[in-house]
Each structure stands twice: as structure tokens, then as C-alpha cells.
Design an enzyme around this catalytic site. Structure first.
Site, PDB file in Angstrom:
ATOM      1  N   GLU B  39       1.584   4.813 -11.963  1.00  0.00           N
ATOM      2  CA  GLU B  39       0.138   4.789 -12.183  1.00  0.00           C
ATOM      3  C   GLU B  39      -0.428   3.418 -11.804  1.00  0.00           C
ATOM      4  O   GLU B  39      -1.479   3.320 -11.163  1.00  0.00           O
ATOM      5  CB  GLU B  39      -0.121   5.086 -13.670  1.00  0.00           C
ATOM      6  CG  GLU B  39      -1.567   4.988 -14.083  1.00  0.00           C
ATOM      7  CD  GLU B  39      -1.688   4.738 -15.585  1.00  0.00           C
ATOM      8  OE1 GLU B  39      -0.738   5.026 -16.343  1.00  0.00           O
ATOM      9  OE2 GLU B  39      -2.744   4.215 -15.989  1.00  0.00           O
ATOM     10  N   ASP B  43      -3.175   3.011  -8.858  1.00  0.00           N
ATOM     11  CA  ASP B  43      -4.480   2.415  -9.125  1.00  0.00           C
ATOM     12  C   ASP B  43      -4.864   1.444  -8.001  1.00  0.00           C
ATOM     13  O   ASP B  43      -5.996   1.457  -7.508  1.00  0.00           O
ATOM     14  CB  ASP B  43      -4.410   1.691 -10.476  1.00  0.00           C
ATOM     15  CG  ASP B  43      -5.629   0.835 -10.752  1.00  0.00           C
ATOM     16  OD1 ASP B  43      -6.682   1.411 -11.053  1.00  0.00           O
ATOM     17  OD2 ASP B  43      -5.526  -0.401 -10.641  1.00  0.00           O
ATOM     18  N   GLU B 115      -3.473   8.989 -10.678  1.00  0.00           N
ATOM     19  CA  GLU B 115      -3.091   7.693 -10.125  1.00  0.00           C
ATOM     20  C   GLU B 115      -1.582   7.633  -9.876  1.00  0.00           C
ATOM     21  O   GLU B 115      -1.132   7.095  -8.859  1.00  0.00           O
ATOM     22  CB  GLU B 115      -3.516   6.564 -11.065  1.00  0.00           C
ATOM     23  CG  GLU B 115      -5.025   6.371 -11.093  1.00  0.00           C
ATOM     24  CD  GLU B 115      -5.455   5.176 -11.923  1.00  0.00           C
ATOM     25  OE1 GLU B 115      -6.468   4.560 -11.570  1.00  0.00           O
ATOM     26  OE2 GLU B 115      -4.789   4.864 -12.937  1.00  0.00           O
TER      27      GLU B 115
END
Lengths: 223, 223
Positions: B39, B43, B115
Site C-alpha cells: 500500500e 500510494d 493502493e
């Protein structure tokens, strides 16, 4: 403006479109064709290249540690260091009003120019050109950073930053304490000479409230 | 967990290392090999791909407009929308404690998984694989977003978000007003049913203080 060939040598990158480098070095006070859009792009490029490097460099670090390390590596004060290593001050084009500006304002102009250069390299040569250049500029910082303990808390960072600039230390003042004994909320003000108004922080302890306030001051000063 | 081939078809991407997709769909409550590191990577990838697209799509937009558009496109509520379009809820692995969680918590788990999938594709196929996939998932949002006026202020966003979830509207209360008539500072509290404590905002007008408080609530709710 100093010789751009010298700067390209320091960067280890030859631009195909030299006007992109020129634009990256142009502050909005100097010309309408300034570096702010490139800075926006460079900020994102910096984020992903550093994120990927930390991901592989620390295969066991939890997400929180990587996020904190990345924040340390991309914050204003680090960018201003990189700018000084590249002697960017000699190259940046400023409007006459900005030429005299020193201190905080100058640091932030330098930091922004580094991001703008990264954006310019990204446009000129793609992420493939950007990555080695950026990892080279950040090499020593990446080689020495460590998850966890190495990341200093906001109060310590603020104190060190002010000391390095021979500024007075911040003062913290508790403004209110509300709630029961076991559920208290502290509101504190942090005052530094660089800012006219005190900055507020809240937390379940005095220490936490002070850390939050110091963190906000660092943000405002773009440290 | 539902058939991963179906999900790969929705994504328009076939993984070489399917275990990366599996990990991206694994919440930390389910397994120690969970999706938080992916994640973190996703991002950053999302940030740079959206930044680059907006840069070329709006060649004249100032940096501030691009930053606001990017924030709109990458925030939690947008990611949760993408997750629903991909029916991610059918694929995510949760621990037994999390299985029942609804509302805010569930939205955030879905958003994080999007993400993480982007991070997994990035590791599996590089930025070249990530870019078309991401631009395809975001296509309609990118085609309709506009600089400036299209970006709603925090109070409006908070109100719409709560209405869409049939929650009571927020209440705003002025706590203190300090300073002279021409230099006032307003402190307000914003209270929403989802948060136990009111959230504070400050500003030179009541409206600005309310906007700041609403913005903080949106951050806390990861909207």
C-alpha cells in the site's frame, strides 16, 4: 546565471531540451515561465523513487517506518541541503524583489528548485533518467538512514534546526487542560521568533500536545 | 476468496507473480504477510502517475490547481469507489475480528487494498504496466475533473459524504473569538456522530475556521 554545463555535470545528466532546466531554475518572481509546475511534478517523482528504494532496501520494515524515512528524505530541509551541494544558489533566477530575501524564504526557494529540476529531468528523459540521478544525489542519505530510532521527534528537530541557525529556542505554554483526570486534553502554544503567531497543538498529554505543535511549526517553516 | 482470474480481467493485467496480488488483498488482520508495505508503494505510484497525467492534461493549470485535483483523485473516498467498481470486497482477506466491521473502517480497508494492488502491479510489471492500468481505472474521473471551481470546499464535501451515508449533518460551534475587530481569530468546533470528540478549527473568519475544522474531520475519516 552561471554556466549550465557545470550544473549538468554536477547532476550527471545532459538535457536534450535545455529550456526545461532553465525553467526549473526560474522562480515565479523572475518570469511568467517559472518552475512551479515542474516542482509539482518533481515532488511526485521524488516520492515514488524514494519509496521504491526504501521498499527494497528495508525488506522487513513496516509501512510506518518507511513512511517516516521517506518524510525525512523528502522534506524541505533535506532538499535545501541537496540544493547547496549543487550550488543551486548560483543558478536560480529571482525577481529583484526576491534577490535580497534570506533565511526561511531562501531555503524554501532552493528546496523548490531541486524538485523542479527533478520534474524537468522527468519530462526530458523519463523516469529512467530521473531514477539514477536522484539516487545518486540522495546516495549518502539513503545509505545512512535507518528505520525507527533514527527518526527524530518534531520537538528535537525544531530545536536542532533553530540552533543550527542561531535562532532563539521555541517556548511552549499550556493554554488549557480539559477533561477528567484519566481523560485529559492539553492545548499548548509553541512560539518561535520566525512566526508572528503562536502555533497550537493538542494531545492527551502535555508532551504529545507539544510534539504536535512543534510538528505544525516545522510544516509551516517547510522544514 | 473469489476467482482471481476475474479480478485480473477487471484490472486488465495478468500477474506473473500471482502471490503479489494475493498479498495485496490480504489485510493485516488475516495474515502476517499482509498488504501494508504494498500500500505504501502503491500510494507513491498513484501519486506520480496522476501527477503526470494532470500535468499534460492541463498544460496551463497553475501548480495549486493541479495539487487540489490530485488530492481529489487520490483521496480515500475515491479509492473506495474504485474498490467497489472492482468488487474488491469479494476478494479481500480479513481476520475474523474485522469481518464484521462496517462503515468508515470498511471503506478504509477497501481504499488501502486499491493502493496495495497498484503497488503489487508496480513490483510485478514496473511503472510501464502500472500506468495504463491506473489511467484506465481512473479514466472517467480524469476526463471529468476540472481545475478550480470543480473542487469542492471541505464543508460541502463533509456534508455530501454524511448525507450519502444517511448520517446526521455536522454541527459547528464557535468556541472563542479573540483579537481586535480587524484582526479576529475564530476557534470553532465541528462535531460529527462518527467521532467522539469535536474537532477544532481556527481562522480569521467564522467561515474559514469552519472550513478548517471540516477539513480535519475529512482527514480523520480518511475521506
Amino acid at each position: 546565471m552561471a554556466d549550465l554545463n557545470r550544473l549538468q555535470k554536477s547532476l550527471g545528466y545532459q538535457f536534450q531540451r535545455l529550456e526545461l532546466l532553465e525553467q526549473a531554475l526560474t522562480h515565479r518572481s523572475a518570469n511568467s515561465r517559472h518552475n512551479e509546475r515542474l516542482e509539482y511534478l518533481g515532488d511526485a517523482v521524488l516520492g515514488v523513487v524514494i519509496a521504491e528504494d526504501l521498499f527494497h532496501r528495508f525488506p522487513k520494515a513496516p509501512e510506518g517506518d518507511m513512511t517516516r524515512m521517506r518524510a525525512t528524505l523528502v522534506r524541505g530541509v533535506t532538499l535545501a541541503e541537496v540544493a547547496r551541494e549543487l550550488s543551486l544558489g548560483e543558478y536560480i533566477r529571482l525577481g529583484s524583489g526576491e534577490l535580497k530575501s534570506g533565511g526561511f524564504r531562501r531555503e524554501s526557494i532552493l528546496a523548490d528548485a531541486v524538485e523542479a529540476i527533478l520534474g524537468a529531468v522527468f519530462l526530458d528523459g523519463g523516469i529512467e533518467a530521473c531514477k539514477p540521478l536522484l539516487l545518486n544525489l540522495w546516495k549518502q542519505r539513503l545509505d545512512t538512514i535507518e528505520p525507527g530510532a533514527g527518526q527524530k521527534d518534531p520537538k528535537t528537530r525544531l530545536q536542532e534546526w533553530l540552533q543550527a541557525r542561531k535562532k532563539p529556542l521555541p517556548t511552549y505554554e499550556v493554554i488549557t487542560v480539559t477533561g477528567d483526570a484519566h481523560n485529559q486534553k492539553f492545548t499548548v502554544h509553541c512560539q518561535v521568533s520566525a512566526l508572528e503567531e503562536p502555533v497550537m497543538g493538542e494531545g492527551s498529554s502535555r508532551r504529545k500536545a507539544e510534539q504536535e505543535a512543534a510538528g505544525k511549526v516545522l510544516e509551516i517553516l517547510q522544514v
